[in-house]
Design a protein around this motif. Sequence first.
Motif, PDB file in Angstrom:
ATOM      1  N   LEU A 155       0.845  -1.148   0.117  1.00 22.68           N
ATOM      2  CA  LEU A 155       0.030   0.040   0.051  1.00 22.68           C
ATOM      3  C   LEU A 155       0.692   1.191   0.186  1.00 22.68           C
ATOM      4  O   LEU A 155       1.348   1.830   1.247  1.00 22.68           O
ATOM      5  CB  LEU A 155      -0.959  -0.274   1.191  1.00 22.68           C
ATOM      6  N   ASN A 156       1.276   1.647  -1.104  1.00 26.89           N
ATOM      7  CA  ASN A 156       2.140   2.920  -1.528  1.00 26.89           C
ATOM      8  C   ASN A 156       1.304   4.093  -1.220  1.00 26.89           C
ATOM      9  O   ASN A 156       2.116   5.089  -1.102  1.00 26.89           O
ATOM     10  CB  ASN A 156       2.575   2.894  -2.982  1.00 26.89           C
ATOM     11  N   GLY A 157       0.024   4.169  -0.924  1.00 27.42           N
ATOM     12  CA  GLY A 157      -0.689   5.187  -0.521  1.00 27.42           C
ATOM     13  C   GLY A 157      -2.213   4.964  -0.166  1.00 27.42           C
ATOM     14  O   GLY A 157      -2.278   3.975   0.294  1.00 27.42           O
ATOM     15  N   GLY A 158      -2.975   5.939  -0.347  1.00 30.46           N
ATOM     16  CA  GLY A 158      -4.271   5.905  -0.056  1.00 30.46           C
ATOM     17  C   GLY A 158      -4.836   4.722  -0.808  1.00 30.46           C
ATOM     18  O   GLY A 158      -4.653   4.487  -1.852  1.00 30.46           O
TER      19      GLY A 158
ATOM     20  N   CYS B  21      -5.855  -9.907  -0.102  1.00 33.59           N
ATOM     21  CA  CYS B  21      -4.411 -10.362  -0.132  1.00 33.59           C
ATOM     22  C   CYS B  21      -4.219 -10.841   1.351  1.00 33.59           C
ATOM     23  O   CYS B  21      -4.806 -10.496   2.402  1.00 33.59           O
ATOM     24  CB  CYS B  21      -3.566  -9.272  -0.370  1.00 33.59           C
ATOM     25  N   ASP B  22      -2.996 -11.789   1.263  1.00 33.04           N
ATOM     26  CA  ASP B  22      -2.804 -12.208   2.653  1.00 33.04           C
ATOM     27  C   ASP B  22      -2.235 -11.479   3.600  1.00 33.04           C
ATOM     28  O   ASP B  22      -2.439 -11.591   4.756  1.00 33.04           O
ATOM     29  CB  ASP B  22      -1.742 -13.490   2.206  1.00 33.04           C
ATOM     30  N   PHE B  23      -1.392 -10.431   3.197  1.00 26.99           N
ATOM     31  CA  PHE B  23      -0.749  -9.437   3.854  1.00 26.99           C
ATOM     32  C   PHE B  23      -0.820  -8.128   3.334  1.00 26.99           C
ATOM     33  O   PHE B  23      -0.984  -7.956   2.108  1.00 26.99           O
ATOM     34  CB  PHE B  23       0.810  -9.821   4.011  1.00 26.99           C
ATOM     35  N   ARG B  24      -0.887  -7.256   4.167  1.00 32.34           N
ATOM     36  CA  ARG B  24      -0.786  -5.854   3.550  1.00 32.34           C
ATOM     37  C   ARG B  24       0.197  -4.834   4.276  1.00 32.34           C
ATOM     38  O   ARG B  24       0.202  -4.780   5.585  1.00 32.34           O
ATOM     39  CB  ARG B  24      -2.230  -5.069   3.858  1.00 32.34           C
TER      40      ARG B  24
END
Length: 261
Positions: free
Chosen positions: A110-113, A125-128
């Motif tokens: 998550l590079n931004g909003g 997704c499994d991870f964030r």
Amino acid sequence: MSETAETATVPLLEIKGARATIRLNRPKHLNRLQPDDLDVLLTLFDRIEADPALRVLVLTGTGRAFSAGYDLNSVAERATSAVEEKSAGSAFEGIANRLEDLGIPTICRLNGGVYGGSTDLALACDFRIGIDTCEMFMPAARLGLHYYKSGIQRYVTRLGVDNAKKLFLTAQKIDAAEMLRIGYLTAVAPAETFDAEVDKLADILAGNAPVAMHGMKRTINEFARGKLDEAAADQRARDSMRGAEIKEGIKAFAEKRPPRF
């Protein structure tokens, strides 16, 4: 993969070793997803899953946002149409569900909003892992939209009933610290260590036993949905005890070296 693509495109795929990266690439519109993007994502998911050399997928966006969700113009067209058509939400739901069931581990970078439907895409997704300036909100209640059921289910099973109600019913924006507190984010990092955090997790996942991870991911997802196929889960566990992966894992442990799966 460059974060400064000159022109908007459908999602881009980069393969490097055992890692696949899909980048949403409409930065001027905060990577708002168009119908063509959904078709391409489905094709890319199939391609990635069919390649045994790929062990982990990272999903991210170009520019200052991860994604603003599905194109509201498409939703508006359906809302004003006199003819009942297939919901744009159903197509988006299919993409999120396909991503959740992908056979390899997935990380949302998550590079931004992250806004609207893309909050569910990230949850699939499994991870964030989020940059410390990211934020999220789910505006369905402001738009008069009843969100699709599997998306609500993901919110409830991953974040809990109270957090799901707060996010859906208030449509309030929350920041990275709150996203981490409620469990939406697996981890949060400042810009200077953000990619290192993503790389570290991707390397761990790429180095673990793919068949065992695939089976356990499926079992975990089925538990979360309350639809466990007990016989299949038991069979996967029994098969693992006689498979090549456990032989290599035990040998590597005895030899005090990383396993080679």
